[in-house]
Scaffold this motif. Structure first.
Motif, short mmCIF file in Angstrom:
data_model
loop_
_atom_site.label_atom_id
_atom_site.label_comp_id
_atom_site.label_asym_id
_atom_site.label_seq_id
_atom_site.Cartn_x
_atom_site.Cartn_y
_atom_site.Cartn_z
N ALA A 79 28.18 37.07 47.13
CA ALA A 79 29.31 36.74 48.01
C ALA A 79 30.48 36.18 47.20
N ALA A 80 30.17 35.34 46.20
CA ALA A 80 31.22 34.77 45.36
C ALA A 80 31.92 35.86 44.55
N ARG A 81 31.16 36.86 44.06
CA ARG A 81 31.78 37.95 43.31
C ARG A 81 32.66 38.81 44.21
N LYS A 82 32.22 39.03 45.43
CA LYS A 82 33.04 39.81 46.36
C LYS A 82 34.35 39.09 46.65
N LYS A 83 34.28 37.78 46.84
CA LYS A 83 35.49 37.00 47.10
C LYS A 83 36.42 37.04 45.88
N ALA A 84 35.83 36.91 44.68
CA ALA A 84 36.63 36.95 43.47
C ALA A 84 37.29 38.32 43.29
N PHE A 85 36.55 39.37 43.67
CA PHE A 85 37.11 40.73 43.59
C PHE A 85 38.32 40.84 44.52
N ILE A 86 38.16 40.41 45.76
CA ILE A 86 39.26 40.48 46.74
C ILE A 86 40.46 39.67 46.26
N GLU A 115 41.31 38.91 43.16
CA GLU A 115 41.94 39.58 42.03
C GLU A 115 42.70 40.83 42.48
N TYR A 116 42.10 41.58 43.40
CA TYR A 116 42.77 42.80 43.88
C TYR A 116 44.05 42.45 44.62
N ARG A 117 44.05 41.34 45.33
CA ARG A 117 45.26 40.91 46.05
C ARG A 117 46.39 40.59 45.07
N LYS A 118 46.03 40.16 43.86
CA LYS A 118 47.04 39.84 42.85
C LYS A 118 47.49 41.07 42.07
N SER A 119 46.53 41.91 41.69
CA SER A 119 46.85 43.01 40.77
C SER A 119 47.00 44.37 41.43
N TYR A 120 46.42 44.52 42.65
CA TYR A 120 46.39 45.83 43.33
C TYR A 120 45.77 46.90 42.43
N CYS A 121 44.82 46.48 41.59
CA CYS A 121 44.17 47.41 40.67
C CYS A 121 42.66 47.22 40.77
N ALA A 125 40.20 44.43 38.85
CA ALA A 125 39.35 43.55 39.64
C ALA A 125 37.88 43.67 39.21
N CYS A 126 37.43 44.90 38.96
CA CYS A 126 36.06 45.10 38.48
C CYS A 126 35.85 44.41 37.14
N GLU A 127 36.82 44.57 36.24
CA GLU A 127 36.71 43.98 34.92
C GLU A 127 36.68 42.45 35.02
N THR A 128 37.55 41.89 35.86
CA THR A 128 37.63 40.43 36.00
C THR A 128 36.32 39.86 36.54
N VAL A 129 35.74 40.53 37.53
CA VAL A 129 34.52 40.03 38.16
C VAL A 129 33.28 40.37 37.33
#
Length: 249
Positions: free
Chosen positions: A199-206, A208-214, A218-222
């Motif tokens: 759940a924490a990784r999913k939130k982190a993905f969302i 990051e995607y909200r910031k980068s739109y990439c 987002a996958c790399e960051t998480v």
């Protein structure tokens, strides 16, 4: 020659009207090296607006060989087929294509290829899987992208494409991490699989995607693969709704 063919498929072109082929690249030295390998003394030209260097070669033989032997056409970006390359030279061909249309992301553990021909990219995927690499193919509009990730995976890919290297793009070579480490001592990241951790990784993905739109950033960051992202998208309704809501914003 295998490297040059791969590089040409990525960053080369064939004239419709003249007996001319060409290469385009920002790094001048790699075009000079290719020119020397092909036995030409043709000067390079630079587009002053883009900074891109151009190497034009007037050769009916080269043009015919590319078209008749390797199936390259003036519209190659959309219809190119993966050419026959002997297994012993395959790493050089893929290094050439990677230097033209590949990328290694800043944190070092995500490699991608991009192309416009689904046929070419599908065969590339097959060859990489046959080497044991875990790759993911995605298609968006006219672009097909292929990804691989993981510390050990990227080191093994590095070892393979640069084995017995001749020509190569220094910028991409230098971007690879762990050059002096043995791939056998490395491990791809093992993530905790508890409900709270996922759940924490999913939130982190969302976030990051909200910031980068990439998605790839987002996958790399998480620290997840594209396969995990697609599984979340398919199996988790809440994650899917949040993701597509961001795309609409």
């Amino acid at each position: 020659m295998a490297y040059i063919l791969g590089f040409f498929i990525a960053d080369g072109f064939i004239s419709n009207d003249f007996q001319t082929i060409g290469f385009a690249q920002k790094e001048k030295y790699i075009l000079e090296q290719i020119r020397d390998e092909l036995g030409s003394n043709q000067p390079l030209y630079q587009n002053k607006q883009t900074g891109v260097y151009m190497l034009y070669l007037n050769s009916k033989v080269m043009k015919n060989d590319l078209m008749e032997i390797h199936g390259v056409t003036p519209n190659k970006s959309l219809d190119i087929k993966f050419p026959y390359v002997p297994e012993v030279y395959l790493n050089h061909f893929i290094r050439g294509y990677f230097d033209g249309d590949g990328n290694i992301y800043s944190r070092g553990y995500l490699v991608s290829f991009v192309g416009g021909s689904l046929d070419f990219m599908t065969v590339l995927e097959h060859h990489l899987k046959a080497r044991g690499f875990d790759v993911y193919l995605t298609k968006k509009e006219k672009h097909i992208r292929l990804y691989m990730s993981g510390r050990k995976t990227i080191k093994e890919f590095y070892d393979w494409i640069y084995h017995d290297k001749g020509l190569y793009l220094k910028r991409k070579f230098e971007a690879f991490p762990d050059k002096n480490m043995d791939a056998e001592t490395l491990q791809n990241a093992k993530l905790k699989r508890t409900k709270q951790a996922v759940a924490a990784r999913k939130k982190a993905f969302i976030d990051e995607y909200r910031k980068s739109y990439c998605v790839h950033q987002a996958c790399e960051t998480v620290g997840i693969t594209l396969g995990t992202y697609f599984r979340w998208l398919k199996q988790d309704k809440q994650f899917s709704e949040e993701f597509y809501q961001i795309k609409k914003e």
